[in-house]
Write a protein that holds these residues in place. Structure first.
Motif, PDB file in Angstrom:
ATOM      1  N   UNK A  65       0.847  -1.199   0.000  1.00 21.61           N
ATOM      2  CA  UNK A  65       0.000   0.000   0.000  1.00 21.61           C
ATOM      3  C   UNK A  65       0.883   1.250   0.000  1.00 21.61           C
ATOM      4  N   UNK A  66       0.262   2.357  -0.347  1.00 26.47           N
ATOM      5  CA  UNK A  66       0.916   3.662  -0.276  1.00 26.47           C
ATOM      6  C   UNK A  66       0.102   4.549   0.661  1.00 26.47           C
ATOM      7  N   UNK A  67       0.769   5.347   1.444  1.00 26.35           N
ATOM      8  CA  UNK A  67       0.129   6.235   2.404  1.00 26.35           C
ATOM      9  C   UNK A  67      -0.232   7.543   1.694  1.00 26.35           C
ATOM     10  N   UNK A  68      -1.527   7.896   1.673  1.00 26.28           N
ATOM     11  CA  UNK A  68      -1.957   9.118   0.990  1.00 26.28           C
ATOM     12  C   UNK A  68      -2.523  10.173   1.928  1.00 26.28           C
ATOM     13  N   UNK A  69      -3.013   9.775   3.100  1.00 22.83           N
ATOM     14  CA  UNK A  69      -3.558  10.720   4.072  1.00 22.83           C
ATOM     15  C   UNK A  69      -3.255  10.211   5.465  1.00 22.83           C
ATOM     16  N   UNK A  70      -2.838  11.122   6.334  1.00 21.10           N
ATOM     17  CA  UNK A  70      -2.651  10.822   7.749  1.00 21.10           C
ATOM     18  C   UNK A  70      -3.412  11.883   8.533  1.00 21.10           C
ATOM     19  N   UNK A  71      -4.283  11.436   9.425  1.00 19.95           N
ATOM     20  CA  UNK A  71      -5.011  12.335  10.320  1.00 19.95           C
ATOM     21  C   UNK A  71      -4.547  12.033  11.737  1.00 19.95           C
ATOM     22  N   UNK A  72      -4.168  13.076  12.447  1.00 15.65           N
ATOM     23  CA  UNK A  72      -3.735  12.951  13.834  1.00 15.65           C
ATOM     24  C   UNK A  72      -4.694  13.722  14.723  1.00 15.65           C
ATOM     25  N   UNK A  73      -4.988  13.160  15.881  1.00 18.26           N
ATOM     26  CA  UNK A  73      -5.814  13.850  16.871  1.00 18.26           C
ATOM     27  C   UNK A  73      -5.437  13.316  18.239  1.00 18.26           C
ATOM     28  N   UNK A  74      -5.811  14.061  19.244  1.00 19.74           N
ATOM     29  CA  UNK A  74      -5.589  13.593  20.608  1.00 19.74           C
ATOM     30  C   UNK A  74      -6.942  13.403  21.266  1.00 19.74           C
ATOM     31  N   UNK A  75      -6.935  12.656  22.332  1.00 23.54           N
ATOM     32  CA  UNK A  75      -8.160  12.471  23.090  1.00 23.54           C
ATOM     33  C   UNK A  75      -8.376  13.596  24.082  1.00 23.54           C
TER      34      UNK A  75
END
Length: 187
Positions: A65-75
């Motif tokens: 696979x190829x990485x196209x989107x990364x979403x980061x968040x905290x709790x």
């Protein structure tokens, strides 16, 4: 007579104040409600293809696979920014930061999330694949909590595969990241 003029002046003043207040209320409008989901939507059909594969190649459950989107968040309220992405990914799975550096995914930082459990469904709801639900797609969405150091972060990824599949959305647990992702180094 003086009393009559005074009464007219008071009534006239009150009317002016009421009309002015009404105009002020109508022109300023009501406050907009806070929408925690505003700006979270992504349309994967608008994403460019991945750049030429680099030395670090990613596999998800054995599939390249190829990485196209990364979403980061905290709790919780934790300061996050897109510059932290590679380091955080590297902490989750050794080599994932290098993959992000080579694949050049879009990095998005979402506001702190109210629920660790609710993050993945929210991610899946806001990330739109080009294909209708239930149809084979080259897109695989993964999301859930990931251990970074001593605490959990919320991570979502949109991955593209060479071959369409019905894999769809994958809810991740903290312990799943190291089991499901593999990095192959190609010289």
């Amino acid at each position: 007579m003086e009393m009559g003029l005074l009464l007219i002046a008071v009534i006239g003043g009150a009317v002016i104040v009421l009309v002015g207040g009404l105009v002020l209320v109508l022109t300023t409008g009501r406050k907009k409600k806070f929408d925690p989901d505003a700006g979270l939507d992504e349309d994967l059909s608008q994403y460019p293809p991945a750049p030429k594969a680099g030395t670090h190649r990613l596999k998800f459950e054995g599939q390249p696979v190829r990485m196209r989107l990364v979403v980061l968040a905290s709790g919780k309220i934790v300061e996050l920014n897109s510059d932290m992405a590679e380091g955080l990914l590297q902490s989750i799975v050794h080599g994932l930061g290098e993959v992000a550096d080579l694949d050049k995914p879009r990095i998005k930082v979402w506001p702190p999330q109210l629920s660790m459990v609710g993050f993945a469904p929210t991610f899946f709801r806001h990330i739109g694949r080009p294909e209708p639900s239930g149809q084979p797609s080259k897109w695989i969405l993964v999301a859930g909590p990931a251990k970074v150091g001593g605490r959990a972060m919320l991570v979502g990824m949109a991955l593209t595969a060479n071959e369409p599949s019905t894999r769809g959305n994958v809810n991740m647990r903290q312990e799943d990241w190291a089991d499901k992702f593999r990095i192959q180094i190609v010289e």
